[in-house]
Design a protein around this motif. Structure first.
Motif, PDB file in Angstrom:
ATOM      1  N   MET A   1      -2.616  -0.876 -23.974  1.00  0.00           N
ATOM      2  CA  MET A   1      -3.294  -1.047 -22.703  1.00  0.00           C
ATOM      3  C   MET A   1      -2.880   0.082 -21.760  1.00  0.00           C
ATOM      4  O   MET A   1      -1.736   0.505 -21.751  1.00  0.00           O
ATOM      5  N   ILE A   2      -3.817   0.539 -20.975  1.00  0.00           N
ATOM      6  CA  ILE A   2      -3.570   1.563 -19.967  1.00  0.00           C
ATOM      7  C   ILE A   2      -3.912   0.963 -18.604  1.00  0.00           C
ATOM      8  O   ILE A   2      -4.949   0.331 -18.441  1.00  0.00           O
ATOM      9  N   GLN A   3      -3.033   1.141 -17.636  1.00  0.00           N
ATOM     10  CA  GLN A   3      -3.221   0.577 -16.306  1.00  0.00           C
ATOM     11  C   GLN A   3      -3.201   1.685 -15.265  1.00  0.00           C
ATOM     12  O   GLN A   3      -2.417   2.620 -15.363  1.00  0.00           O
ATOM     13  N   VAL A   4      -4.057   1.566 -14.255  1.00  0.00           N
ATOM     14  CA  VAL A   4      -4.061   2.489 -13.132  1.00  0.00           C
ATOM     15  C   VAL A   4      -3.985   1.646 -11.853  1.00  0.00           C
ATOM     16  O   VAL A   4      -4.999   1.222 -11.321  1.00  0.00           O
ATOM     17  N   PRO A   5      -2.761   1.349 -11.364  1.00  0.00           N
ATOM     18  CA  PRO A   5      -2.598   0.484 -10.197  1.00  0.00           C
ATOM     19  C   PRO A   5      -2.598   1.269  -8.888  1.00  0.00           C
ATOM     20  O   PRO A   5      -2.589   2.488  -8.882  1.00  0.00           O
ATOM     21  N   SER A   6      -2.535   0.527  -7.800  1.00  0.00           N
ATOM     22  CA  SER A   6      -2.325   1.155  -6.499  1.00  0.00           C
ATOM     23  C   SER A   6      -0.946   1.782  -6.491  1.00  0.00           C
ATOM     24  O   SER A   6       0.013   1.214  -7.001  1.00  0.00           O
ATOM     25  N   CYS A   7      -0.818   2.952  -5.888  1.00  0.00           N
ATOM     26  CA  CYS A   7       0.461   3.647  -5.866  1.00  0.00           C
ATOM     27  C   CYS A   7       1.546   2.843  -5.163  1.00  0.00           C
ATOM     28  O   CYS A   7       2.719   2.943  -5.492  1.00  0.00           O
ATOM     29  N   SER A   8       1.197   2.023  -4.196  1.00  0.00           N
ATOM     30  CA  SER A   8       2.195   1.250  -3.460  1.00  0.00           C
ATOM     31  C   SER A   8       2.674   0.044  -4.245  1.00  0.00           C
ATOM     32  O   SER A   8       3.614  -0.614  -3.847  1.00  0.00           O
ATOM     33  N   GLU A   9       2.012  -0.262  -5.349  1.00  0.00           N
ATOM     34  CA  GLU A   9       2.386  -1.424  -6.135  1.00  0.00           C
ATOM     35  C   GLU A   9       3.300  -1.061  -7.297  1.00  0.00           C
ATOM     36  O   GLU A   9       3.602  -1.908  -8.122  1.00  0.00           O
ATOM     37  N   VAL A  10       3.750   0.148  -7.366  1.00  0.00           N
ATOM     38  CA  VAL A  10       4.481   0.620  -8.523  1.00  0.00           C
ATOM     39  C   VAL A  10       5.951   0.240  -8.419  1.00  0.00           C
ATOM     40  O   VAL A  10       6.784   1.036  -8.028  1.00  0.00           O
ATOM     41  N   GLY A  11       6.268  -1.004  -8.712  1.00  0.00           N
ATOM     42  CA  GLY A  11       7.610  -1.516  -8.863  1.00  0.00           C
ATOM     43  C   GLY A  11       8.626  -1.159  -7.800  1.00  0.00           C
ATOM     44  O   GLY A  11       9.769  -0.890  -8.129  1.00  0.00           O
TER      45      GLY A  11
ATOM     46  N   ALA B   1       1.778  -2.801  -0.341  1.00  0.00           N
ATOM     47  CA  ALA B   1       0.520  -2.052  -0.462  1.00  0.00           C
ATOM     48  C   ALA B   1      -0.502  -2.406   0.606  1.00  0.00           C
ATOM     49  O   ALA B   1      -1.248  -1.558   1.051  1.00  0.00           O
ATOM     50  N   PHE B   2      -0.542  -3.651   1.034  1.00  0.00           N
ATOM     51  CA  PHE B   2      -1.592  -4.083   1.947  1.00  0.00           C
ATOM     52  C   PHE B   2      -1.098  -4.273   3.385  1.00  0.00           C
ATOM     53  O   PHE B   2      -1.820  -4.786   4.220  1.00  0.00           O
ATOM     54  N   SER B   3       0.142  -3.854   3.665  1.00  0.00           N
ATOM     55  CA  SER B   3       0.727  -4.139   4.973  1.00  0.00           C
ATOM     56  C   SER B   3       0.305  -3.155   6.063  1.00  0.00           C
ATOM     57  O   SER B   3       0.235  -3.512   7.230  1.00  0.00           O
ATOM     58  N   GLY B   4       0.088  -1.911   5.701  1.00  0.00           N
ATOM     59  CA  GLY B   4      -0.204  -0.891   6.701  1.00  0.00           C
ATOM     60  C   GLY B   4       1.025  -0.410   7.451  1.00  0.00           C
ATOM     61  O   GLY B   4       0.921   0.390   8.377  1.00  0.00           O
ATOM     62  N   TYR B   5       2.216  -0.878   7.052  1.00  0.00           N
ATOM     63  CA  TYR B   5       3.439  -0.492   7.740  1.00  0.00           C
ATOM     64  C   TYR B   5       3.894   0.904   7.322  1.00  0.00           C
ATOM     65  O   TYR B   5       3.686   1.315   6.178  1.00  0.00           O
ATOM     66  N   PRO B   6       4.569   1.624   8.209  1.00  0.00           N
ATOM     67  CA  PRO B   6       5.097   2.944   7.847  1.00  0.00           C
ATOM     68  C   PRO B   6       6.334   2.814   6.962  1.00  0.00           C
ATOM     69  O   PRO B   6       7.033   1.787   6.981  1.00  0.00           O
ATOM     70  N   ALA B   7       6.611   3.861   6.196  1.00  0.00           N
ATOM     71  CA  ALA B   7       7.783   3.856   5.317  1.00  0.00           C
ATOM     72  C   ALA B   7       9.083   3.929   6.098  1.00  0.00           C
ATOM     73  O   ALA B   7      10.096   3.414   5.646  1.00  0.00           O
ATOM     74  N   GLY B   8       9.074   4.533   7.273  1.00  0.00           N
ATOM     75  CA  GLY B   8      10.305   4.748   8.016  1.00  0.00           C
ATOM     76  C   GLY B   8      10.743   3.599   8.902  1.00  0.00           C
ATOM     77  O   GLY B   8      11.756   3.703   9.580  1.00  0.00           O
ATOM     78  N   ASP B   9      10.015   2.490   8.919  1.00  0.00           N
ATOM     79  CA  ASP B   9      10.368   1.358   9.779  1.00  0.00           C
ATOM     80  C   ASP B   9      10.113   0.076   9.012  1.00  0.00           C
ATOM     81  O   ASP B   9       8.981  -0.362   8.858  1.00  0.00           O
ATOM     82  N   ASP B  10      11.182  -0.542   8.509  1.00  0.00           N
ATOM     83  CA  ASP B  10      11.025  -1.745   7.683  1.00  0.00           C
ATOM     84  C   ASP B  10      11.107  -3.043   8.487  1.00  0.00           C
ATOM     85  O   ASP B  10      11.223  -4.129   7.920  1.00  0.00           O
TER      86      ASP B  10
END
Length: 174
Positions: free
Chosen positions: A1-11, A18-27
């Motif tokens: 099987m080959i998968q092409v997921p959303s980049c933000s969902e990669v483990g 992925a669906f939050s819209g939050y910036p990477a620099g502020d958790d």
């Protein structure tokens, strides 16, 4: 099987959902978002995972709606990607655009990386918007950075890299 997921969902857990819209620099909002995602998706996920198991597949990973594959491709430019170390069956592609499509220029909308400006999606003011536009249109280096990143992305030829990885997976019987 080959998968092409959303980049933000990669483990990853050290990046915004992925669906939050939050910036990477502020958790600061991540935990609340993940809790709400869990609350609103847990029942749906449990039912789907049970159905997948009934079909003979292993249960799904927690709150994920697809298994990892033998070959996993995700499309995201290295210049904008999160720092991460992935298992060897994961492959990042800078791009994967059909050759029949028109030329594409990377737009300056990645504020966290110095490629643009971030405004609150639903609460920005007119002054914030016009101020951001004035800064962006007047910033020569801002135009140069995405232009350079775009050249690197095109040079790496994600389309052919993806085709090669898929052929390799097919040859392995994956």
């Amino acid at each position: 099987m080959i998968q092409v997921p959303s980049c933000s969902e990669v483990g990853l857990r050290n990046v915004p959902h992925a669906f939050s819209g939050y910036p990477a620099g502020d958790d600061s909002g991540w935990a609340a978002f993940r809790a709400e995602y869990d609350r609103t998706r847990r029942e749906l996920w449990a039912g789907f995972s049970a159905w997948v198991t009934e079909q003979g597949a292993p249960p799904l990973p927690d709150l994920e709606f697809i298994h990892e594959a033998d070959t996993n491709l995700y499309v995201y430019p290295e210049a904008a990607d999160y720092a991460r170390v992935l298992p060897p069956h994961w492959h990042r592609l800078d791009s994967c655009v059909r050759e029949t499509d028109e030329a594409f220029s990377l737009p300056p909308d990645l504020a966290d990386l110095g490629f643009g400006a971030r405004l609150d999606t639903y609460r920005f003011t007119d002054e914030e918007l016009t101020g951001a536009l004035e800064r962006l249109f007047g910033d020569t280096s801002l135009r140069e950075r995405p232009t350079a990143a775009g050249a690197v992305i095109r040079e790496r030829d994600g389309l052919r890299r993806a085709a090669d990885l898929i052929e390799e997976a097919a040859a392995r019987g994956a």
